[in-house]
Design a protein around this motif. Structure first.
Motif, PDB file in Angstrom:
ATOM      1  N   LYS A   1      12.434  59.562  32.525  1.00  0.00           N
ATOM      2  CA  LYS A   1      12.840  58.206  32.156  1.00  0.00           C
ATOM      3  C   LYS A   1      12.444  57.841  30.728  1.00  0.00           C
ATOM      4  O   LYS A   1      13.132  57.073  30.069  1.00  0.00           O
ATOM      5  N   ASP A   2      11.318  58.374  30.264  1.00  0.00           N
ATOM      6  CA  ASP A   2      10.881  58.036  28.904  1.00  0.00           C
ATOM      7  C   ASP A   2      11.844  58.591  27.856  1.00  0.00           C
ATOM      8  O   ASP A   2      12.066  57.977  26.818  1.00  0.00           O
ATOM      9  N   LEU A   3      12.396  59.755  28.149  1.00  0.00           N
ATOM     10  CA  LEU A   3      13.366  60.339  27.218  1.00  0.00           C
ATOM     11  C   LEU A   3      14.620  59.468  27.197  1.00  0.00           C
ATOM     12  O   LEU A   3      15.209  59.213  26.142  1.00  0.00           O
ATOM     13  N   TYR A   4      14.988  58.994  28.382  1.00  0.00           N
ATOM     14  CA  TYR A   4      16.152  58.134  28.456  1.00  0.00           C
ATOM     15  C   TYR A   4      15.924  56.831  27.684  1.00  0.00           C
ATOM     16  O   TYR A   4      16.790  56.374  26.938  1.00  0.00           O
ATOM     17  N   THR A   5      14.731  56.261  27.830  1.00  0.00           N
ATOM     18  CA  THR A   5      14.405  55.039  27.097  1.00  0.00           C
ATOM     19  C   THR A   5      14.462  55.279  25.590  1.00  0.00           C
ATOM     20  O   THR A   5      14.982  54.458  24.833  1.00  0.00           O
ATOM     21  N   ALA A   6      13.934  56.439  25.174  1.00  0.00           N
ATOM     22  CA  ALA A   6      13.977  56.779  23.749  1.00  0.00           C
ATOM     23  C   ALA A   6      15.424  56.846  23.276  1.00  0.00           C
ATOM     24  O   ALA A   6      15.765  56.391  22.180  1.00  0.00           O
ATOM     25  N   LEU A   7      16.289  57.393  24.136  1.00  0.00           N
ATOM     26  CA  LEU A   7      17.708  57.485  23.763  1.00  0.00           C
ATOM     27  C   LEU A   7      18.317  56.093  23.624  1.00  0.00           C
ATOM     28  O   LEU A   7      19.059  55.823  22.673  1.00  0.00           O
TER      29      LEU A   7
ATOM     30  N   GLY B   1      16.792  53.512  22.707  1.00  0.00           N
ATOM     31  CA  GLY B   1      16.299  52.992  21.433  1.00  0.00           C
ATOM     32  C   GLY B   1      17.072  53.583  20.266  1.00  0.00           C
ATOM     33  O   GLY B   1      17.500  52.861  19.353  1.00  0.00           O
ATOM     34  N   ALA B   2      17.284  54.899  20.297  1.00  0.00           N
ATOM     35  CA  ALA B   2      17.992  55.571  19.212  1.00  0.00           C
ATOM     36  C   ALA B   2      19.437  55.066  19.121  1.00  0.00           C
ATOM     37  O   ALA B   2      19.987  54.886  18.031  1.00  0.00           O
ATOM     38  N   ILE B   3      20.050  54.823  20.288  1.00  0.00           N
ATOM     39  CA  ILE B   3      21.426  54.316  20.306  1.00  0.00           C
ATOM     40  C   ILE B   3      21.474  52.920  19.691  1.00  0.00           C
ATOM     41  O   ILE B   3      22.358  52.607  18.886  1.00  0.00           O
TER      42      ILE B   3
ATOM     43  N   PRO C   1      17.609  44.393  26.823  1.00  0.00           N
ATOM     44  CA  PRO C   1      17.144  45.751  27.131  1.00  0.00           C
ATOM     45  C   PRO C   1      17.169  46.678  25.909  1.00  0.00           C
ATOM     46  O   PRO C   1      16.286  47.526  25.769  1.00  0.00           O
ATOM     47  N   SER C   2      18.155  46.473  25.032  1.00  0.00           N
ATOM     48  CA  SER C   2      18.245  47.350  23.867  1.00  0.00           C
ATOM     49  C   SER C   2      17.003  47.216  22.989  1.00  0.00           C
ATOM     50  O   SER C   2      16.498  48.204  22.460  1.00  0.00           O
TER      51      SER C   2
END
Lengths: 313, 472, 328
Positions: free
Chosen positions: B424-430, B432-434, C268-269
């Motif tokens: 999930k942390d990788l997904y959250t990072a994604l 953020g990057a998006i 959320p973003s």
């Protein structure tokens, strides 16, 4: 010395005239200036609320496409939809039942604790004071999972699951009281400390018991403080949604939920994510806002008076 | 120091003891409900027959928790009445939930889990945390179907359904609805303008330029919820770099995010933004506003799934014709052909072991997978159930028809991504990057560096348990 | 007498304290207990882990960034709120024209007080909806953007992102490991919402305090030739010290919490980029949305640290602001 002189000057005929003339330009400028600032802030606070209320009378199409204009025709259907879907009436009842007890008892217990801690020296006094202080600084959501288990298990242990367990008025009332205590105690503690000791001593010499003294003398004297902290507790508990969201839910498909108003509102908000009905949401919002607004307007004077007394005297 | 920790330990032991207190009470209640409970592991008491393969006690009630979202409530009430008809004497109680995670976590820790849960909603239960408390659904898939006792349930489902619910290689989740993802547009607008849905990047650029002249943004996205763009980006990575590019990401391989495929995808999105083809301000708009922009014909395409039409039902124009299409190709050398789409079985259902009537939970799902149950679902929700042929002949909407067409054209070119659920942390990072990418804070260099760093960090983090490597 | 006294004290304290200990302290104690475990928040077994979670805190860059955000809020939010509230209270009570009755507030001050108090009455769900509309990044539907576009400050093709803006404002970002210690625009927006909601309450508080200052003190000062500004600094401020210090403590505690705003209003973003995170919202995210297998235990450790910060802050504040009360 100058103070007394000018005070004496005021009632005379010439005094006020000269002083008024002297400070007129400054005063007028300041008045204009303050009105501008006050009006701007008043608009910033008032306009969004009026805007939101107006939205409840509009169609979704208008809300989406001309959010800033007045409605062309006024619809009241959204209130009906909010009433049914948001169960406003039913949840309003639940909220009132819970708060009647929780606010009253929060105040009573809070005053009792604050009074004893403020006016009596005994070993452990500071410890209890800081215990309550701790409650002020802990983030509420962190104790949630243990709290759920505590409510569940305690009620089961005492055989009172249907009285003070999950999804019961009693359970939520007790939890509301417990979570209102730190602030109430903290607030009233400083208040009781400043109340005159003479009356208390006189009462005790007259042979009144400590309990009588508290209920007959100190509590009435503390009325302004009680009013303001009462207002805090009413607003706080009225708007509380973390606690009811945890505790006031049906625990199986065979229980009826005893939701409070904020949960109904939250449901409307969540619903708007899946089926757009903005007018209904705003209408629910308005309905939920109304009772507390009326309470506030009716008791406005007492509240202001209460606040005046509470901190300074 | 040791004194303190001993005390804390005592605290914990007491906490555990307090947790146990609930169990006898629950057990007692269950015993009251059916005094003849024999505890055959399933909680069922009746004999197991072809018609009642899990040995459901017909008098036992069933406690279900269902997500109260875009599908409404009617379909689940339909399952409940089918169950009650079959086991007269039992009642199905449904609790509606807007956030399954928030509502169910206390019930899992409090040992009062229901018998069956629709694990959907914006906040779902993370399988990793509760997998020990769930029933392995193999038993369900091997059971005879309601419609034909000689056919196993697993043979009535669309391909990939069971696989989509695997965790640690075992099926714990039954995904009940098939969702097609892609770019949505209003075909009516395209017809009036004489435009065609692009299949290549060049076609898209030409179309976008035309649209721009008319004051229409060619693309928009639900900026406040980067999840939608996550679909777009990972789909394109799969398309440009082939499934291996996604497998590398799922498996936390070094340099998975700095691959050419990822760079190409991000560069193209960056170009689209730079040329002003994306709705102004979309980076901070929500889903309702941006989806409405497509309906209002202020934007051409929006990434979404096949719930879109239902979600926007109230504000559709009378002539709106929403259709879904595959994401266009980015380069001539894309590894996966045009038509590659993400289509996945979603709307998961799980059966906790610790419920009072887990046999009933399984039976509820078996009834749900009957022809009658699935048909009702399709009619009420306009979504595709995972039961083969259940929605045949339904032509409710342009979206439904186009989704079927897209699905047929995709064949085996179906995208699936795992890391979002695994790490999930990788997904959250994604996410953020998006967000940074879409709000103009840098291009592919920043994006790939940030993502690779996040992936490396998780790969090296001993606090995160790693999943077995993905090969298919 | 003494016996009755003891019985009275115990009698008054027993039930409230018991209630409080059972429903508030006991769950929090369990939280402290969980902070020493690798519990994931769901399973029946709770593996003991010692102080490892606390050691991890120092390596958690997002936690430290969130802490920095809290620090920014802790400085800005109380100061702005108190200054505005003081200013308005002064205007309402002393800003009017002086006449025979002496110094008084502007006309309609009662109405202003009532209106300013409104936001206090709103639940966070409503506040979230209102402000997301106000800050919406579109010159068609966003309140502020539409306004700014009309004045010509904002280009409709580039609306301001407000709640979706990660760029640091006023304070430059300080690179820190993989993250940046910064004050993003979204954070300022959240602070603005908090100020908007809070000013009314403190205005009423200060205004009450000002009313209890005897009129003649103002009269005297004005007749002495002091300007209103001078009376504010020489008289009002010192005499209001007690209210201000109380306000400071409350606002400080609120600044260190800030959960509802950072959780319910920041989109959320922004939570994904970490730009809007404060300690509390990061704790919440970790407890429920992290991939750590020990996430709940770890989140509990963060929360204990956060509570410790708040406790220390409140104690310091109480010490600093404690001072002799002015009697009159």
């Amino acid at each position: 010395m100058t103070t007394t002189t000018s005070k004496h000057e005021l009632p005379t005929a010439s005094g006020p005239v000269t002083t008024t003339e002297k400070r007129k330009p400054e005063g007028r400028f300041l008045t204009g200036f303050s009105h501008v600032f006050l009006a701007v802030w008043g608009l910033m606070v008032g306009v969004p609320l009026i805007w939101a209320t107006v939205q409840s009378f509009r169609s979704d199409d208008e809300i989406l496409h001309q959010p800033l204009s007045l409605p062309t025709s006024w619809h009241i259907g959204a209130f009906g939809r909010a009433w049914t879907k948001g169960h406003i009436g039913e949840y309003f009842f639940n909220t009132i039942v819970v708060m009647t007890f929780s606010v009253t008892l929060s105040m009573l217990f809070g005053a009792m604790v604050a009074y004893v801690l403020a006016r009596y020296r005994f070993p452990g006094n500071r410890a209890i004071y800081y215990l309550f202080f701790t409650g002020l600084v802990m983030p509420i959501f962190l104790g949630l999972i243990p709290l759920y288990k505590t409510v569940q298990n305690l009620a089961a242990m005492l055989g009172l699951s249907s009285v003070i367990g999950l999804n019961t008025y009693g359970g939520l009332i007790l939890v509301y009281i417990a979570y209102s205590l730190p602030f109430t105690v903290f607030f009233l503690h400083s208040f009781f400390r400043t109340l005159s000791t003479d009356v208390a001593e006189a009462g005790l010499i007259d042979g009144a018991s400590h309990t009588t003294l508290f209920f007959r003398v100190m509590l009435p004297m503390a009325k302004p403080g009680l009013v303001s902290i009462g207002l805090f507790n009413i607003i706080g508990q009225w708007n509380q949604f973390i606690l009811p969201n945890l505790l006031m839910k049906p625990q199986s498909g065979f229980e009826e939920g005893k939701f409070v108003l904020t949960q109904g509102l939250l449901n409307l908000v969540n619903n708007s994510k899946y089926e757009t009905d903005w007018a209904r949401l705003f209408a629910g919002m308005t309905l939920a806002m109304l009772p507390i607004l009326v309470t506030y307007l009716v008791f406005n004077r007492q509240i202001q008076a209460g606040l005046t007394g509470s901190i300074t005297k | 120091m040791s004194h303190t920790s001993l005390n804390r330990r005592t605290v914990l032991r007491r906490a555990a003891a307090a947790g146990l207190l609930a169990t006898p009470a629950a057990g007692f209640l269950a015993a009251c409900a059916s005094s003849d409970s024999t505890g055959d592991g399933n909680g069922g008491t009746a004999a197991k027959t072809k018609d009642n393969p899990f040995g459901v006690d017909a008098k036992k009630n069933l406690d279900a928790v269902v997500f109260d979202g875009g599908f409404g409530q009617e379909y689940a009430k339909g399952y409940a009445s089918l169950y009650e008809q079959k086991y007269s004497g039992s009642k199905v109680g449904i609790t509606w939930s807007k956030e399954i995670l928030t509502d169910m976590q206390p019930r899992f820790t409090g040992n009062t889990a229901p018998d069956v849960i629709n694990n959907s909603s914006p906040k779902t239960l993370d399988l990793a945390t509760i997998v020990d408390q769930l029933t392995d659904l193999t038993e369900l898939y091997d059971a005879p179907s309601v419609d034909d006792p000689n056919v196993k349930i697993r043979d009535t489902l669309l391909a990939g359904t069971i696989e989509s619910g695997l965790f640690n290689d075992k099926p714990y989740t039954l995904n009940a609805a098939y969702t097609v993802y892609g770019f949505f547009h209003d075909q009516t607008l395209f017809d009036t303008k004489g435009w065609k849905v692009p299949t290549t990047w060049e076609e898209f650029l030409a179309l976008a330029e035309n649209a721009k002249k008319e004051g229409i943004a060619a693309f928009t996205h639900q900026g406040k919820y980067p999840w939608y763009m996550y679909n777009v980006i990972t789909d394109w990575i799969w398309k440009v770099g082939g499934k291996e590019a996604i497998f590398a990401i799922d498996n936390l391989e070094p340099n998975a995010w700095t691959s050419d495929a990822v760079k190409t995808v991000i560069d193209h999105i960056h170009e689209m933004l730079g040329k002003g083809y994306v709705q102004a301000g979309a980076a901070a708009l929500d889903h309702t506003t941006t989806q409405q922009a497509v309906i209002d014909r202020k934007a051409l395409f929006i990434p979404c799934g096949t719930w879109l039409e239902g979600e926007m039902a109230k504000t559709l124009r009378s002539d709106t014709k929403l259709e879904v299409s595959a994401q266009w190709s980015l380069t001539a050398s894309d590894k996966s052909p045009y038509g590659t789409v993400r289509a996945a079985a979603g709307e998961g259902w799980i059966v906790p072991k610790t419920g009072k009537n887990p046999a009933g939970g399984l039976e509820f799902l078996r009834i749900m997978l009957s022809k009658a149950g699935a048909r009702k679902f399709a009619e009420l929700t306009k979504s595709l159930p995972v039961v083969k042929g259940a929605a045949d002949g339904l032509t409710g909407s342009s979206q439904f028809v186009s989704a079927n067409k897209v699905l047929a054209a995709a064949g085996t070119n179906v995208v699936s991504v795992r890391f979002d659920g695994w790490y999930k942390d990788l997904y959250t990072a994604l996410e953020g990057a998006i967000t940074n990418l879409m709000s103009g804070k840098g291009g592919s260099a920043e994006f790939t560096t940030a993502m690779q760093k996040a992936a490396d960090k998780i790969a090296a983090d001993p606090n995160v348990k790693k999943q077995p490597k993905r090969t298919a | 007498m003494n016996h009755g006294r003891a019985r009275f004290i115990v009698g008054f304290l027993f039930f409230p304290v018991l209630l409080y200990v059972v429903y508030v302290i006991w769950p929090y104690l369990q939280t402290i207990g969980y902070s020493l475990t690798d519990w994931n928040g769901f399973t029946p077994e709770v593996p003991y882990a010692g102080f490892g979670n606390y050691a991890d805190l120092l390596k958690d860059e997002t936690f430290l960034r969130s802490l920095y955000h809290n620090a920014v809020i802790l400085v800005v939010y109380p100061i702005v709120t108190i200054l505005l509230a003081l200013f308005f209270a002064f205007m309402l009570n002393v800003g009017g024209r002086g006449d025979k009755a002496g110094v008084r507030g502007v006309a309609g001050s009662g109405l202003y007080k009532t209106i300013f108090f409104f936001p206090q009455l709103l639940s966070i769900a409503i506040v979230a909806i209102l402000w997301s509309r106000i800050f919406e990044s579109s010159t068609d539907t966003g309140f502020l953007n539409a306004l700014l576009a009309k004045v010509g400050i904002v280009d409709p093709q580039r609306p301001l992102l407000f709640l979706g803006e990660t760029n640091s404002w006023l304070l430059p970002g300080i690179p820190f490991g993989d993250t940046i210690l910064d004050a993003p625009v979204v954070l300022w927006c959240l602070i603005a919402i908090a100020v908007w909601g809070g000013v009314g309450f403190y205005l009423v508080l200060f205004s009450a305090g000002m009313q209890s200052i005897p009129r003649d003190i103002f009269e005297a000062a004005l007749l002495d030739g002091s300007t209103r500004g001078q009376t504010f600094f020489r008289i009002t401020l010192p005499l209001l010290w007690e209210q201000i210090s109380v306000a400071w403590v409350y606002l400080g505690i609120a600044a260190l919490d800030f959960f509802l705003l950072a959780y319910a209003i920041a989109p959320p973003s922004m939570q994904a980029t970490g730009a809007s995170h404060v300690m509390s919202s990061w704790i919440y995210h970790t407890a429920f949305g992290s991939s750590r297998y020990d996430k709940f235990g770890y989140a509990c450790a963060m929360a204990v640290a956060m509570a410790a910060f708040t406790f220390i802050f409140a104690l310091i504040q109480l010490r600093i602001t404690r001072r002799e009360k002015i009697e009159f």
